[in-house]
Design a protein around this motif. Structure first.
Motif, PDB file in Angstrom:
ATOM      1  N   PHE A 179       0.822  -1.207   0.000  1.00 51.32           N
ATOM      2  CA  PHE A 179       0.000   0.000   0.000  1.00 51.32           C
ATOM      3  C   PHE A 179       0.857   1.259   0.000  1.00 51.32           C
ATOM      4  O   PHE A 179       0.350   2.350  -0.275  1.00 51.32           O
ATOM      5  N   TYR A 180       2.131   1.114   0.319  1.00 51.08           N
ATOM      6  CA  TYR A 180       3.008   2.270   0.494  1.00 51.08           C
ATOM      7  C   TYR A 180       3.045   3.186  -0.734  1.00 51.08           C
ATOM      8  O   TYR A 180       3.066   4.416  -0.585  1.00 51.08           O
ATOM      9  N   PRO A 181       3.002   2.641  -1.961  1.00 51.37           N
ATOM     10  CA  PRO A 181       3.046   3.539  -3.132  1.00 51.37           C
ATOM     11  C   PRO A 181       1.731   4.250  -3.417  1.00 51.37           C
ATOM     12  O   PRO A 181       1.666   5.033  -4.380  1.00 51.37           O
ATOM     13  N   ALA A 185      -4.846   5.524  -0.764  1.00 48.65           N
ATOM     14  CA  ALA A 185      -5.347   4.419   0.053  1.00 48.65           C
ATOM     15  C   ALA A 185      -4.925   4.582   1.505  1.00 48.65           C
ATOM     16  O   ALA A 185      -5.717   4.357   2.433  1.00 48.65           O
ATOM     17  N   LEU A 186      -3.682   4.991   1.717  1.00 47.87           N
ATOM     18  CA  LEU A 186      -3.205   5.197   3.078  1.00 47.87           C
ATOM     19  C   LEU A 186      -4.002   6.299   3.770  1.00 47.87           C
ATOM     20  O   LEU A 186      -4.294   6.214   4.966  1.00 47.87           O
ATOM     21  N   ALA A 187      -4.366   7.337   3.016  1.00 52.13           N
ATOM     22  CA  ALA A 187      -5.143   8.429   3.599  1.00 52.13           C
ATOM     23  C   ALA A 187      -6.510   7.932   4.049  1.00 52.13           C
ATOM     24  O   ALA A 187      -7.035   8.385   5.078  1.00 52.13           O
ATOM     25  N   GLY A 191      -6.495   6.759  10.819  1.00 47.02           N
ATOM     26  CA  GLY A 191      -7.460   6.943  11.894  1.00 47.02           C
ATOM     27  C   GLY A 191      -8.320   5.729  12.174  1.00 47.02           C
ATOM     28  O   GLY A 191      -9.098   5.730  13.133  1.00 47.02           O
ATOM     29  N   LEU A 192      -8.202   4.670  11.350  1.00 47.37           N
ATOM     30  CA  LEU A 192      -8.991   3.462  11.558  1.00 47.37           C
ATOM     31  C   LEU A 192      -8.192   2.446  12.373  1.00 47.37           C
ATOM     32  O   LEU A 192      -7.017   2.651  12.676  1.00 47.37           O
ATOM     33  N   ASP A 193      -8.828   1.361  12.733  1.00 52.90           N
ATOM     34  CA  ASP A 193      -8.157   0.306  13.493  1.00 52.90           C
ATOM     35  C   ASP A 193      -7.346  -0.541  12.524  1.00 52.90           C
ATOM     36  O   ASP A 193      -7.914  -1.245  11.672  1.00 52.90           O
ATOM     37  N   LEU A 194      -6.030  -0.494  12.641  1.00 54.60           N
ATOM     38  CA  LEU A 194      -5.136  -1.094  11.659  1.00 54.60           C
ATOM     39  C   LEU A 194      -4.195  -2.105  12.287  1.00 54.60           C
ATOM     40  O   LEU A 194      -3.781  -1.968  13.440  1.00 54.60           O
ATOM     41  N   GLY A 195      -3.861  -3.120  11.502  1.00 55.53           N
ATOM     42  CA  GLY A 195      -2.874  -4.105  11.916  1.00 55.53           C
ATOM     43  C   GLY A 195      -2.101  -4.607  10.718  1.00 55.53           C
ATOM     44  O   GLY A 195      -2.458  -4.343   9.556  1.00 55.53           O
ATOM     45  N   ILE A 196      -1.040  -5.334  10.981  1.00 57.00           N
ATOM     46  CA  ILE A 196      -0.178  -5.870   9.937  1.00 57.00           C
ATOM     47  C   ILE A 196      -0.674  -7.246   9.525  1.00 57.00           C
ATOM     48  O   ILE A 196      -0.877  -8.123  10.370  1.00 57.00           O
ATOM     49  N   LEU A 220       7.820   1.536   8.124  1.00 58.89           N
ATOM     50  CA  LEU A 220       7.072   2.126   7.017  1.00 58.89           C
ATOM     51  C   LEU A 220       5.819   2.827   7.526  1.00 58.89           C
ATOM     52  O   LEU A 220       5.483   3.923   7.064  1.00 58.89           O
ATOM     53  N   ALA A 221       5.132   2.182   8.464  1.00 60.14           N
ATOM     54  CA  ALA A 221       3.920   2.793   9.022  1.00 60.14           C
ATOM     55  C   ALA A 221       4.239   4.091   9.733  1.00 60.14           C
ATOM     56  O   ALA A 221       3.494   5.073   9.637  1.00 60.14           O
ATOM     57  N   ARG A 222       5.339   4.112  10.459  1.00 56.46           N
ATOM     58  CA  ARG A 222       5.727   5.329  11.175  1.00 56.46           C
ATOM     59  C   ARG A 222       5.992   6.472  10.196  1.00 56.46           C
ATOM     60  O   ARG A 222       5.613   7.626  10.440  1.00 56.46           O
ATOM     61  N   ARG A 223       6.586   6.160   9.064  1.00 61.31           N
ATOM     62  CA  ARG A 223       6.903   7.197   8.084  1.00 61.31           C
ATOM     63  C   ARG A 223       5.651   7.856   7.520  1.00 61.31           C
ATOM     64  O   ARG A 223       5.672   9.055   7.193  1.00 61.31           O
ATOM     65  N   VAL A 224       4.592   7.099   7.373  1.00 61.63           N
ATOM     66  CA  VAL A 224       3.370   7.658   6.780  1.00 61.63           C
ATOM     67  C   VAL A 224       2.341   8.015   7.848  1.00 61.63           C
ATOM     68  O   VAL A 224       1.197   8.351   7.529  1.00 61.63           O
TER      69      VAL A 224
END
Length: 518
Positions: A179-181, A185-187, A191-196, A220-224
């Motif tokens: 999803f990083y690119p 989608a990341l936006a 604010g939602l409940d997220l997991g790896i 990666l999550a911290r960066r975005v």
């Protein structure tokens, strides 16, 4: 006025099997480990196979839990600690659906064992009172887990639109590298409940590699600017090496598709990582089972297609260890395959609701919920037909469960009443307790630290201890298994065991058997 006697609760555990303590925690029964000093409870549980009970004081009643073993085919305490899984079949609408479940049927064993213990304690003059599994006044909890193994813009947007205004009951697990690119989608996930969601290929790799990938995903999550608080292991399968790994990374909880499926959360032995089980059947398993003998599947978004006639050469990537591959819009589905999940949810939701099994459903978005967003909306509508359903994320439910585990209850009998005192009451949740009397139960709110009640003044309802699906082993697993009987035994002792092949064997067996009529 009579003087207070020894507390009826908590139960005192004196060198009992670890599985019993875990079972009492799940059921919400107050207990304490035996310790020197003033006695804390009237009933002392011990296991004579581990030695005699320690000396009891006047008024204490020892209960040997070994007396319950003959009521089971296998040792129930070992079953409660068994970390292996089996494949079971359940027939629904003429279709046999494979389930990955824990080998011993731990929920059914736990309920039967606690029923026997409750009867023994009530016969000895005690009471059975439990912390409710859900915040008061709820009777159950609803969560839908959306798994995103890859990013498909159309399916992603369709699923997100379908859960609009219902995000409080949805948790997303995704592979952030895929999803990083895509910042759009990341936006939408922010604010939602997220997991790896772990890459399924990791199930065949060494644990240090999984740990390395997890730390990379967190970076990666911290960066975005995303916070990932849960972990879905490879294929959603339990691995014994996961608890220490997640403890090192300080993950608060992990979600599973197999061990403890359909059951309440649990902590593995000596682990602070909470395990949140899901429903045993995913959306893609339902769709694949509906295709019957004409099994034809594509990996969603990948296009790696195979036919059942060539399953001997199926590559690893074609079949997840926890899920049957997900049919896409291009698959040759039989006419009722799309309506089959709808019928299944219509039947299973009331069963799970009244049996107390959490309504935790899951499935992939690419090719699944995204292609059939109407199923998402219908699932929510059916669950919301039951008024006392707590719509929650998995992270919030994990927070509730930890708060529940911190509560300490003491119950004494005094002047014809029961006096209940509670320590460490949660601030963010209303706490409920259930008082059992034979086959009936009364529900009360525990809104203050000290609470007094009379059993004769309570309103009772029939207590349902039966699980919605109780697997039973067969003496001849190689023969023609009946509904709700297991087919193949899955060993979980080795992390590199290719469980995919076992699932393929199940599908081949189903394909080769004469079609049964429900």
């Amino acid at each position: 006025m009579s003087s207070p006697q020894l507390p009826l609760l908590p139960l005192i555990l004196d060198r009992v099997p670890g599985g019993l303590a875990a079972a009492l925690t799940q059921e919400g029964v107050p207990y304490r480990a035996w310790s020197l000093g003033a006695p804390q409870g009237r009933f002392v549980l011990f296991d004579s196979r581990r030695g005699p009970s320690r000396p009891v004081v006047a008024g204490q009643i020892p209960i040997d839990v070994d007396r319950f073993r003959p009521a089971f085919r296998e040792d129930p305490f070992l079953a409660l600690e068994d970390e292996r899984t089996e494949v079971y079949l359940r027939r629904f609408g003429g279709v046999e659906i494979p389930h990955y479940l824990d080998r011993g049927g731990r929920r059914a064993v736990r309920r039967r064992l606690t029923d026997l213990l409750r009867n023994a304690i009530e016969d000895a003059g005690g009471i059975w009172l439990c912390l409710a599994a859900y915040p008061f006044p709820y009777r159950n909890a609803l969560n839908v887990r959306l798994d995103h193994p890859l990013y498909d813009p159309s399916d992603f947007d369709a699923a997100c639109d379908a859960i609009s205004s219902r995000e409080s009951a949805v948790s997303h697990f995704f592979q952030i590298a895929k999803f990083y690119p895509y910042p759009e989608a990341l936006a939408r996930l922010r604010g939602l409940d997220l997991g790896i969601q772990s890459d399924d290929d990791q199930s065949f790799r060494r644990v240090p590699h999984i740990e390395e990938d997890l730390r990379h995903d967190l970076e990666l999550a911290r960066r975005v600017g995303l916070e990932l608080v849960g972990f879905l292991p490879p294929g959603g399968r339990y691995l014994p090496a996961l608890p220490p790994l997640l403890r090192r990374i300080e993950f608060p909880h992990v979600v599973l598709n197999d061990l403890g499926a359909n059951d309440l959360p649990f902590f593995p032995p000596s682990s602070p990582v909470l395990h949140l089980p899901a429903h045993a059947v995913s959306l893609q398993t339902l769709l694949a089972a509906a295709e019957g003998s004409g099994f034809r599947v594509q990996d969603s978004g990948i296009g790696s297609q195979f036919q059942t006639s060539t399953t001997n050469d199926v590559p690893h990537s074609s079949l997840s260890s926890a899920h049957c591959p997900l049919p896409t819009a291009h698959s040759s589905l039989i006419p009722h395959s799309s309506s089959f999940p709808s019928s299944y949810f219509a039947e299973i939701i009331p069963q799970k609701y009244y049996s107390g099994e959490p309504l935790f459903f899951h499935g992939q978005v690419p090719g699944g919920w995204g292609r059939r967003p109407e199923l998402l909306r219908e699932l929510f509508d059916r669950a919301e037909d039951h008024a006392a359903v707590w719509k929650t994320t998995l992270s919030r439910f994990a927070h509730w469960w930890r708060a529940r585990c911190e509560v300490r209850l003491t119950v004494v009998e005094h002047d014809g009443f029961y006096l209940l005192s509670a320590d460490h009451l949660p601030r963010d949740y209303r706490l409920g307790v259930t008082y059992h009397r034979g086959r009936h139960v009364a529900r009360m709110e525990l809104g203050r630290r000290v609470f007094r009640f009379s059993p004769s003044a309570l309103a009772y309802e029939k207590y349902n201890s039966e699980p919605a699906f109780r697997p039973e082993p067969t003496e001849n697993p190689a023969g023609d298994p009946r509904p709700d009987r297991h087919v193949f035994f899955i060993h979980q002792g080795h992390q590199d065991r290719k469980a995919d092949h076992f699932f393929l064997r199940v599908l081949r067996a189903l394909r080769g058997r004469k079609k049964s009529v429900a």
